[in-house]
Design a protein around this motif. Sequence first.
Motif, short mmCIF file in Angstrom:
data_model
loop_
_atom_site.label_atom_id
_atom_site.label_comp_id
_atom_site.label_asym_id
_atom_site.label_seq_id
_atom_site.Cartn_x
_atom_site.Cartn_y
_atom_site.Cartn_z
N ASP A 108 0.82 -1.22 0.00
CA ASP A 108 0.00 0.00 0.00
C ASP A 108 0.85 1.26 0.00
N SER A 109 2.10 1.14 -0.43
CA SER A 109 3.02 2.28 -0.36
C SER A 109 3.62 2.57 -1.72
N ASP A 110 4.51 3.56 -1.74
CA ASP A 110 5.26 3.89 -2.96
C ASP A 110 6.54 3.08 -3.08
N VAL A 111 6.85 2.26 -2.08
CA VAL A 111 8.04 1.42 -2.12
C VAL A 111 7.69 0.11 -2.84
N GLU A 112 8.47 -0.23 -3.85
CA GLU A 112 8.22 -1.46 -4.61
C GLU A 112 9.02 -2.61 -4.02
N PHE A 113 8.30 -3.64 -3.57
CA PHE A 113 8.98 -4.85 -3.12
C PHE A 113 9.26 -5.73 -4.33
N ILE A 114 10.53 -6.11 -4.50
CA ILE A 114 10.93 -6.95 -5.63
C ILE A 114 11.30 -8.33 -5.09
N PRO A 115 10.41 -9.31 -5.26
CA PRO A 115 10.75 -10.67 -4.82
C PRO A 115 11.80 -11.28 -5.72
N VAL A 116 12.82 -11.86 -5.13
CA VAL A 116 13.92 -12.46 -5.87
C VAL A 116 13.92 -13.95 -5.63
N ARG A 117 14.93 -14.64 -6.20
CA ARG A 117 14.94 -16.10 -6.11
C ARG A 117 15.83 -16.64 -5.00
N HIS A 118 16.67 -15.81 -4.43
CA HIS A 118 17.53 -16.22 -3.32
C HIS A 118 17.93 -14.96 -2.55
N GLU A 119 17.97 -15.06 -1.24
CA GLU A 119 18.29 -13.89 -0.42
C GLU A 119 19.67 -13.31 -0.74
N GLN A 120 20.62 -14.17 -1.11
CA GLN A 120 21.93 -13.64 -1.47
C GLN A 120 21.81 -12.69 -2.66
N GLY A 121 20.97 -13.05 -3.62
CA GLY A 121 20.74 -12.17 -4.76
C GLY A 121 20.15 -10.85 -4.33
N ALA A 122 19.25 -10.87 -3.37
CA ALA A 122 18.64 -9.63 -2.87
C ALA A 122 19.68 -8.72 -2.27
N ALA A 123 20.58 -9.28 -1.47
CA ALA A 123 21.62 -8.47 -0.84
C ALA A 123 22.60 -7.93 -1.88
N PHE A 124 22.95 -8.73 -2.88
CA PHE A 124 23.83 -8.24 -3.93
C PHE A 124 23.16 -7.10 -4.71
N MET A 125 21.85 -7.20 -4.94
CA MET A 125 21.15 -6.12 -5.63
C MET A 125 21.22 -4.83 -4.80
N ALA A 126 20.98 -4.93 -3.50
CA ALA A 126 21.07 -3.76 -2.64
C ALA A 126 22.49 -3.21 -2.60
N ASP A 127 23.46 -4.11 -2.59
CA ASP A 127 24.88 -3.76 -2.60
C ASP A 127 25.22 -2.92 -3.84
N VAL A 128 24.87 -3.41 -5.01
CA VAL A 128 25.20 -2.70 -6.26
C VAL A 128 24.41 -1.39 -6.36
N HIS A 129 23.17 -1.40 -5.90
CA HIS A 129 22.40 -0.15 -5.87
C HIS A 129 23.15 0.90 -5.05
N GLY A 130 23.67 0.52 -3.90
CA GLY A 130 24.41 1.45 -3.07
C GLY A 130 25.68 1.94 -3.73
N ARG A 131 26.41 1.03 -4.40
CA ARG A 131 27.65 1.41 -5.09
C ARG A 131 27.37 2.45 -6.17
N LEU A 132 26.31 2.25 -6.94
CA LEU A 132 26.05 3.10 -8.10
C LEU A 132 25.42 4.43 -7.72
N THR A 133 24.56 4.45 -6.72
CA THR A 133 23.80 5.66 -6.42
C THR A 133 24.33 6.44 -5.23
#
Length: 527
Positions: free
Chosen positions: A36-61
Amino acid sequence: MLASDLLVECLEAEGVEYVFGLPGEELEDVLFSMADSDVEFIPVRHEQGAAFMADVHGRLTGDAGVCLSTLGPGATNLLTGVADAHLDKSPLVAITGQSGLESLHKESHQTLDVLHTYKSVTKWNTQVTDPGVINESVRKAFKLAEYEKPGATHLELPEDVAAEETDAEPLEPRGRVRRPDPDDESVERAAELLESAEHPLVIAGNGAVRTRAAEALREFVDDRGVPVAATYMGKGALSDRDDHSLFTLDSGENGEAEDAIARADCVLAVGYDIAEHDPENWNPDLDKDIVHLDHEPAEVYEHYNPSVELVCDLSAGLERLDEAADVTCDDAWYREEREAIARQVVDRPDEDDPVTVRNALPILREAMDDEDVLISDVGSHKMAIATAFPAYEPNTVLISNGLASMGIAVPGGVAADLATDENVVVATGDGGFLMNAAEIETANRLGCEYTILLFNDDDYGLISEQQEAHRDAHTGTELSNPDFVSFAESFGIDAYRAESWDEIAVALDETVDADGMSLVEVPLEGD
């Protein structure tokens, strides 16, 4: 409101667009609050992948990426990517669910002491036991994650706390804390060292890219003529087209960068982290004066014992040094090495040259624009990319060299595609690829458009190379693989097997700037 609603409103206040993660029973309230928010939850296939996505997002932005998991196995699966972000100095906030407070004093299903598990891989982590402090906890998690030097933070939210009601409000984020300008005495001492040096050199580390200090570094180099060798994570801080660039610390097929660095008598280390590259490799004889310029004091290490430390904002420090140091460096002492490396990295392979990663890199570089983003997984191909793939802009070649965990490339591509409008290529080996290849489904579901360049040697090649160097043999490294083209096509993406130089060039030309996802497999012939 529910405590879970407050948590999500706090994420909105922090400007969070995406939360990468896996759903879990203990996360039910949080997931419905996000729906019910403006935050988009992106379900992934493995938690390690989720953390790597957050990691790269932080590196780039430069803004903290957010990943989410449930308790127990979800939290432990998330841990590797969180640790990667922490050692790579990438801002990340991890949120994990937990059982209700009433069960935590005893042995319970899937219940682990996650706080202590995460203690060594985060700047700060806490369990939220009172919904009234969620606003402070979230603000602190983001402030510390993004504050120099950035890293990972962690919040644990028990399910019964998430379901409680609260009248607390999100805290408004303020401007990020900035280190002060360098002190005059340290600037003067650093300038004297640079002026007295015959062969001064800059080592540009992760911080030179991370803090957006590249502009100040480029002005300093242009004014003073001092050459620059980057760490793997500092690639692009100075364009490798610049005649002052020695590329990375060990670039050159014959060790040309190392030869030049060995002659340096004074090193200005800009945003350099020891975790990136052992200083014993470039200061083995303890004979170099070191000026440490970073947001934190230097680590204590025999081979990295600075004569002067400028603990300040990097851009401000470089600007002050540029004003104070009367240095005009003649390029004669490093020109030959610079020219040799520059020739090597652009020379296309001859038709009968073996298909190796290093030989393929000039073709990849030609297929990519200067601002396009390349993410390297970890393996033997990483070493070639680090030393022989030119970077022309900061944050366009992402290499993990802190924790250096395999498996980051494919999920990292998801985050990069969401964070940038430029083309994205992820380079990986067959070993790292299959660790998180399931995230192709995540990428395709989201409509991502990036190219997976898969170098296949049916082996954990980097380990084989090291074993061969030590023992003239290797063991425990050989692999068997699926048909990667069919495997990729089963996810609904385009796939190619390119076995000759012409096929590799055509495949990269067609895929790098194309719509949709694609995979290009390159079988290797050995070095």
